[in-house]
Design a protein around this motif. Structure first.
Motif, mmCIF file in Angstrom:
data_model
loop_
_atom_site.group_PDB
_atom_site.id
_atom_site.type_symbol
_atom_site.label_atom_id
_atom_site.label_comp_id
_atom_site.label_asym_id
_atom_site.label_seq_id
_atom_site.Cartn_x
_atom_site.Cartn_y
_atom_site.Cartn_z
ATOM 1 N N ALA A 215 -11.418 39.102 111.471
ATOM 2 C CA ALA A 215 -11.429 38.428 110.178
ATOM 3 C C ALA A 215 -12.613 37.475 110.036
ATOM 4 N N SER A 216 -13.132 36.987 111.161
ATOM 5 C CA SER A 216 -14.265 36.058 111.104
ATOM 6 C C SER A 216 -15.536 36.741 110.628
ATOM 7 N N GLY A 217 -15.639 38.048 110.861
ATOM 8 C CA GLY A 217 -16.845 38.770 110.482
ATOM 9 C C GLY A 217 -18.015 38.560 111.435
ATOM 10 N N ALA A 218 -17.817 37.800 112.509
ATOM 11 C CA ALA A 218 -18.908 37.502 113.439
ATOM 12 C C ALA A 218 -19.110 38.595 114.490
ATOM 13 N N LEU A 219 -18.074 39.398 114.723
ATOM 14 C CA LEU A 219 -18.147 40.450 115.732
ATOM 15 C C LEU A 219 -17.401 41.685 115.247
ATOM 16 N N ARG A 220 -17.810 42.826 115.770
ATOM 17 C CA ARG A 220 -16.991 44.034 115.672
ATOM 18 C C ARG A 220 -16.490 44.256 117.093
ATOM 19 N N THR A 221 -15.209 44.516 117.237
ATOM 20 C CA THR A 221 -14.621 44.589 118.570
ATOM 21 C C THR A 221 -13.813 45.859 118.773
ATOM 22 N N ARG A 222 -13.639 46.182 120.040
ATOM 23 C CA ARG A 222 -12.812 47.308 120.463
ATOM 24 C C ARG A 222 -12.029 46.823 121.681
ATOM 25 N N ALA A 223 -10.706 46.955 121.652
ATOM 26 C CA ALA A 223 -9.861 46.545 122.770
ATOM 27 C C ALA A 223 -9.193 47.790 123.350
ATOM 28 N N THR A 224 -9.366 47.994 124.644
ATOM 29 C CA THR A 224 -8.778 49.130 125.338
ATOM 30 C C THR A 224 -7.774 48.622 126.356
ATOM 31 N N PRO A 225 -6.498 49.029 126.247
ATOM 32 C CA PRO A 225 -5.527 48.632 127.266
ATOM 33 C C PRO A 225 -5.912 49.249 128.616
ATOM 34 N N LEU A 226 -5.794 48.473 129.673
ATOM 35 C CA LEU A 226 -6.105 48.949 131.023
ATOM 36 C C LEU A 226 -4.815 49.015 131.830
ATOM 37 N N LEU A 227 -4.633 50.124 132.553
ATOM 38 C CA LEU A 227 -3.440 50.330 133.358
ATOM 39 C C LEU A 227 -3.831 50.463 134.823
ATOM 40 N N VAL B 262 -13.036 41.535 130.465
ATOM 41 C CA VAL B 262 -11.739 41.989 130.937
ATOM 42 C C VAL B 262 -10.823 40.776 130.833
ATOM 43 N N ILE B 263 -9.754 40.941 130.059
ATOM 44 C CA ILE B 263 -8.874 39.815 129.731
ATOM 45 C C ILE B 263 -7.434 40.185 130.048
ATOM 46 N N ASP B 264 -6.687 39.228 130.595
ATOM 47 C CA ASP B 264 -5.252 39.380 130.833
ATOM 48 C C ASP B 264 -4.508 38.548 129.797
ATOM 49 N N PHE B 265 -3.533 39.172 129.153
ATOM 50 C CA PHE B 265 -2.650 38.469 128.221
ATOM 51 C C PHE B 265 -1.214 38.672 128.652
ATOM 52 N N PRO B 266 -0.317 37.747 128.311
ATOM 53 C CA PRO B 266 1.089 37.912 128.666
ATOM 54 C C PRO B 266 1.718 39.147 128.009
ATOM 55 N N ASP B 267 1.179 39.562 126.855
ATOM 56 C CA ASP B 267 1.755 40.686 126.122
ATOM 57 C C ASP B 267 0.721 41.249 125.150
ATOM 58 N N PRO B 268 0.917 42.471 124.685
ATOM 59 C CA PRO B 268 -0.029 43.078 123.745
ATOM 60 C C PRO B 268 -0.104 42.362 122.389
ATOM 61 N N VAL B 269 0.955 41.688 122.001
ATOM 62 C CA VAL B 269 0.952 40.978 120.718
ATOM 63 C C VAL B 269 -0.083 39.856 120.731
ATOM 64 N N SER B 270 -0.246 39.199 121.874
ATOM 65 C CA SER B 270 -1.274 38.153 121.984
ATOM 66 C C SER B 270 -2.661 38.744 121.764
ATOM 67 N N MET B 271 -2.909 39.921 122.353
ATOM 68 C CA MET B 271 -4.198 40.592 122.156
ATOM 69 C C MET B 271 -4.396 40.940 120.690
ATOM 70 N N ALA B 272 -3.347 41.427 120.048
ATOM 71 C CA ALA B 272 -3.432 41.776 118.630
ATOM 72 C C ALA B 272 -3.737 40.547 117.777
ATOM 73 N N ALA B 273 -3.132 39.423 118.104
ATOM 74 C CA ALA B 273 -3.369 38.189 117.352
ATOM 75 C C ALA B 273 -4.828 37.770 117.436
ATOM 76 N N VAL B 274 -5.383 37.804 118.654
ATOM 77 C CA VAL B 274 -6.794 37.445 118.824
ATOM 78 C C VAL B 274 -7.682 38.435 118.079
ATOM 79 N N ALA B 275 -7.402 39.720 118.222
ATOM 80 C CA ALA B 275 -8.226 40.742 117.567
ATOM 81 C C ALA B 275 -8.250 40.551 116.055
ATOM 82 N N LEU B 276 -7.104 40.269 115.463
ATOM 83 C CA LEU B 276 -7.047 40.064 114.010
ATOM 84 C C LEU B 276 -7.919 38.894 113.577
ATOM 85 N N HIS B 277 -7.821 37.780 114.294
ATOM 86 C CA HIS B 277 -8.593 36.596 113.911
ATOM 87 C C HIS B 277 -10.090 36.773 114.156
ATOM 88 N N VAL B 278 -10.443 37.418 115.263
ATOM 89 C CA VAL B 278 -11.860 37.645 115.551
ATOM 90 C C VAL B 278 -12.460 38.576 114.494
#
Length: 106
Positions: free
Chosen positions: A74-86, A56-72
């Motif tokens: 692209a590494s090929g080391a993980l498959r990930t799923r990010a779900t916004p929590l309200l 469970v991660i807090d980011f200042p904005d959704p764009v930060s989450m998108a940036a991390v997701a893209l880089h992770v």
């Protein structure tokens, strides 16, 4: 802050990296990446089954989450799923907003 549930599974290469540096090494890496974008790691658990890692991660904005997701991804080391929590309060606010939706065929 925008809160996200992250579910991840290691690829074989990612698992080799985890074995080499251990779980505490990966936690430090996650905290460094998230903190570098102004976020915080609220919780981080390793698991087994379909997911190897749950965070469970807090980011200042959704764009930060998108940036991390893209880089992770692209590494090929993980498959990930990010779900916004309200929060309950955010859903209450959403329920009060007027939406001009018409169902198909109505």
């Amino acid at each position: 802050m925008a809160k996200f549930l992250i579910q991840a599974g290691y690829t074989s290469e990612g698992t080799k990296g985890l074995l080499a540096e251990g779980a505490s090494g990966r936690r430090a890496a996650v905290e460094q990446v998230v903190g570098g974008l102004g976020g915080t790691v609220e919780a981080m658990y390793f698991a087994f089954g379909e997911d190897d890692l749950v965070c469970v991660i807090d980011f200042p904005d959704p764009v930060s989450m998108a940036a991390v997701a893209l880089h992770v991804k692209a590494s090929g080391a993980l498959r990930t799923r990010a779900t916004p929590l309200l929060t309950v309060e955010e859903i209450d606010e959403a329920a009060r907003r007027q939406v001009g939706f018409r169902p198909p065929g109505a």
